[in-house]
Write an enzyme that holds these catalytic residues in place. Structure first.
Site, PDB file in Angstrom:
ATOM      1  N   ARG A  49       1.137  -0.697   0.606  1.00 30.67           N
ATOM      2  CA  ARG A  49      -0.339  -0.197  -0.155  1.00 30.67           C
ATOM      3  C   ARG A  49       0.720   1.377  -0.099  1.00 30.67           C
ATOM      4  O   ARG A  49       2.006   1.324   0.441  1.00 30.67           O
ATOM      5  CB  ARG A  49      -1.560   0.207   0.740  1.00 30.67           C
ATOM      6  CG  ARG A  49      -1.901  -0.959   1.284  1.00 30.67           C
ATOM      7  CD  ARG A  49      -2.822  -1.312   2.464  1.00 30.67           C
ATOM      8  NE  ARG A  49      -1.879  -1.729   3.272  1.00 30.67           N
ATOM      9  CZ  ARG A  49      -2.508  -1.638   4.571  1.00 30.67           C
ATOM     10  NH1 ARG A  49      -3.755  -1.607   4.961  1.00 30.67           N
ATOM     11  NH2 ARG A  49      -1.834  -2.601   5.894  1.00 30.67           N
ATOM     12  N   ASP A  51       0.800   5.617   0.132  1.00 32.01           N
ATOM     13  CA  ASP A  51       0.549   6.654   0.890  1.00 32.01           C
ATOM     14  C   ASP A  51      -0.195   7.602   0.232  1.00 32.01           C
ATOM     15  O   ASP A  51       0.204   7.351  -1.139  1.00 32.01           O
ATOM     16  CB  ASP A  51       1.064   7.482   2.352  1.00 32.01           C
ATOM     17  CG  ASP A  51       1.557   6.335   2.850  1.00 32.01           C
ATOM     18  OD1 ASP A  51       0.305   5.631   3.787  1.00 32.01           O
ATOM     19  OD2 ASP A  51       2.627   6.877   3.770  1.00 32.01           O
ATOM     20  N   TYR A 109      11.547   0.295  -3.124  1.00 32.68           N
ATOM     21  CA  TYR A 109      10.866   1.998  -3.644  1.00 32.68           C
ATOM     22  C   TYR A 109      12.667   3.080  -3.654  1.00 32.68           C
ATOM     23  O   TYR A 109      13.855   2.699  -3.791  1.00 32.68           O
ATOM     24  CB  TYR A 109      10.823   2.718  -2.638  1.00 32.68           C
ATOM     25  CG  TYR A 109       9.608   2.364  -1.838  1.00 32.68           C
ATOM     26  CD1 TYR A 109       8.550   2.653  -2.158  1.00 32.68           C
ATOM     27  CD2 TYR A 109       9.303   0.958  -0.747  1.00 32.68           C
ATOM     28  CE1 TYR A 109       6.808   2.868  -1.970  1.00 32.68           C
ATOM     29  CE2 TYR A 109       7.775   0.604  -0.512  1.00 32.68           C
ATOM     30  CZ  TYR A 109       6.265   1.705  -0.708  1.00 32.68           C
ATOM     31  OH  TYR A 109       5.540   0.768  -0.609  1.00 32.68           O
ATOM     32  N   ARG A 196      10.278   7.915   3.698  1.00 30.92           N
ATOM     33  CA  ARG A 196       9.700   9.109   4.106  1.00 30.92           C
ATOM     34  C   ARG A 196      10.410   9.815   5.446  1.00 30.92           C
ATOM     35  O   ARG A 196      11.400  10.840   5.870  1.00 30.92           O
ATOM     36  CB  ARG A 196       8.878   9.712   4.342  1.00 30.92           C
ATOM     37  CG  ARG A 196       8.091   9.183   2.897  1.00 30.92           C
ATOM     38  CD  ARG A 196       7.209   9.799   2.709  1.00 30.92           C
ATOM     39  NE  ARG A 196       6.182  11.472   3.901  1.00 30.92           N
ATOM     40  CZ  ARG A 196       4.389  11.554   4.322  1.00 30.92           C
ATOM     41  NH1 ARG A 196       3.881  10.447   3.961  1.00 30.92           N
ATOM     42  NH2 ARG A 196       4.421  12.323   4.110  1.00 30.92           N
TER      43      ARG A 196
END
Length: 260
Positions: A49, A51, A109, A196
């Site tokens: 998932r 954000d 990522y 992040r």
């Protein structure tokens, strides 16, 4: 029959991946398009998932259906009903034991960061931004301290639902192309906001606010308060999961070659 799809999307206009009552999520749009194409409800399960504001270059989903279509039909037919910033890149039939999340060996990522005295314009929403210069040596030193198996509690969002904060970060690549930095991460799994929060700490080190060894202190603290503030979602891209080769699924999509 079980199908796997590779999905790419820009996350700026959406409230993340997971379905919400607002209907403003990537999953809501995908399942709506699949239902229109298949003429019946379709429920999907994703590999990871994302954000609000986070982009996907190869999100992988699976779903079960009795509708018989060719792979290219699932791609073109579904895309007919999707907005321009979401697209099915490929479709493959898979065995019933395949699971987009549980079958993944790792997840990847990338974070794209603009270093410039001037804020982003055409890349607004698609790249993070710093206006102070970054020290590449310090960045690499700091990143190396995160590799391996660690308790990443200090880099975990308060609302994270993962059962354990212990994850194995296998790779961090750092490259620079002109004013753009690209940070690439690969781990067995990630915590909510983990990348992040790592980016916030790496930027603090790269700009000289902290020494690289500070990363060791942040890890050891096992407290979110010990780390830097959560960095912007704008430059974060889900590159996709890593699967064993026997599933026969693509390892990348055309958007990989667009990303700096």
């Amino acid at each position: 029959m079980r199908w796997a799809l590779g999905i790419s999307y820009l996350g700026q206009a959406y409230d993340g991946w997971q379905s919400q009552p607002s209907g403003r999520t990537v999953q809501d749009h995908l399942e709506g398009a699949l239902a229109r194409f298949a003429d019946q409800p379709v429920s999907t399960v994703c590999a990871g998932r994302t954000d609000a504001g986070v982009h996907g270059l190869m999100q992988v989903v699976h779903f079960d259906t009795g509708v018989v279509r060719e792979p290219f039909s699932w791609v073109r037919g579904t895309n007919t009903f999707l907005p321009p910033d979401i697209a099915v890149q490929w479709a493959h039939p898979v065995p019933a034991e395949f699971h987009s999340r549980a079958s993944a060996l790792a997840r990847r990522y990338a974070y794209v960061l603009l270093e410039s005295a001037v804020r982003p314009s055409i890349e607004s929403g698609r790249a993070g931004w710093v206006f102070r210069p970054l020290d590449e040596g310090a960045l690499r030193d700091a990143a190396s301290r995160l590799l391996g198996e660690h308790d990443f509690t200090s880099f975990r969002a308060s609302g994270c639902q993962a059962r354990s904060p212990v994850k194995t970060l296998g790779r961090i690549n750092i490259e620079r192309k002109g004013p753009y930095w690209r940070f690439e991460f690969e781990a067995n799994a990630f915590l909510h906001h983990m990348i992040r929060n790592i980016m916030g700490c790496l930027v603090a080190v790269g700009q000289g606010h902290q020494a690289p060894a500070w990363i060791d202190e942040v890890l050891a603290a096992r407290s979110r308060d010990a780390a830097a503030p959560t960095f912007s979602p704008d430059g974060l891209y889900f590159l996709g999961p890593v699967y064993e080769s026997h599933w026969g699924l693509p390892a990348s999509t055309p958007p990989y070659h667009w990303l700096p």
